[in-house]
Design a protein around this motif. Structure first.
Motif, PDB file in Angstrom:
ATOM      1  N   GLU A   6       0.835  -1.199   0.000  1.00 49.55           N
ATOM      2  CA  GLU A   6       0.000   0.000   0.000  1.00 49.55           C
ATOM      3  C   GLU A   6       0.870   1.249   0.000  1.00 49.55           C
ATOM      4  O   GLU A   6       1.991   1.243   0.501  1.00 49.55           O
ATOM      5  CB  GLU A   6      -0.897   0.045   1.239  1.00 49.55           C
ATOM      6  CG  GLU A   6      -1.830  -1.130   1.403  1.00 49.55           C
ATOM      7  CD  GLU A   6      -1.284  -2.204   2.312  1.00 49.55           C
ATOM      8  OE1 GLU A   6      -2.072  -2.987   2.868  1.00 49.55           O
ATOM      9  OE2 GLU A   6      -0.035  -2.263   2.476  1.00 49.55           O
ATOM     10  N   SER A   7       0.308   2.323  -0.533  1.00 47.50           N
ATOM     11  CA  SER A   7       0.975   3.620  -0.502  1.00 47.50           C
ATOM     12  C   SER A   7      -0.083   4.721  -0.534  1.00 47.50           C
ATOM     13  O   SER A   7      -1.260   4.455  -0.795  1.00 47.50           O
ATOM     14  CB  SER A   7       1.936   3.776  -1.682  1.00 47.50           C
ATOM     15  OG  SER A   7       1.226   3.706  -2.907  1.00 47.50           O
ATOM     16  N   THR A 117      -0.998   1.144   5.459  1.00 46.75           N
ATOM     17  CA  THR A 117      -0.500   2.510   5.338  1.00 46.75           C
ATOM     18  C   THR A 117      -1.296   3.387   6.299  1.00 46.75           C
ATOM     19  O   THR A 117      -2.519   3.279   6.384  1.00 46.75           O
ATOM     20  CB  THR A 117      -0.593   3.020   3.884  1.00 46.75           C
ATOM     21  OG1 THR A 117       0.015   4.311   3.779  1.00 46.75           O
ATOM     22  CG2 THR A 117      -2.030   3.109   3.383  1.00 46.75           C
TER      23      THR A 117
END
Length: 123
Positions: A6-7, A117
């Protein structure tokens, strides 16, 4: 080996927007549902949104009208557009790949998970 990354998390002011991304590797996931979950401190992990293999979507009541889930199967990617963020949206957000093609709203239906995240909403 399946890996989800994830980002896009970070610090955002209440009322603002951000977009989370999740990139999957180690397999092809176009035939499976995918989802976003979140976990706030001291609370259980909860579903935010899910999308099936055909693009149909489902949302938790708390985020309807503010969050939009989408996927790009060619890129093995999942996205979550978050608008009008609220303090209660503060949490670690996780993407996941389900065991089935249809929408599932329980964590037990998901086979693979990212590391998460952090999204923090400030005043």
């Amino acid at each position: 080996q399946v890996q989800l990354v994830e980002s896009g998390g970070g610090l955002v002011q209440a009322g603002g927007s951000l977009r989370l991304s999740c990139t999957a590797s180690g397999g092809t996931f176009s035939s499976y549902a995918m989802g976003w979950f979140r976990q706030a401190p001291g609370k259980e992990r909860e579903v935010v949104s899910a999308i099936n293999s055909s693009g149909g979507t489902g949302y938790a009541d708390s985020v309807k009208g503010r969050f939009t889930i989408s996927r790009d199967n060619a890129k093995n990617s999942l996205y979550l557009q978050i608008n009008s963020v609220k303090f209660e949206d503060t949490a670690v957000y996780y993407c996941a790949v389900a065991r089935f093609p249809g929408i599932r709203l329980t964590a037990s239906s998901y086979a693979y998970w990212g590391q998460g995240t952090q999204v923090t909403v400030s005043s």
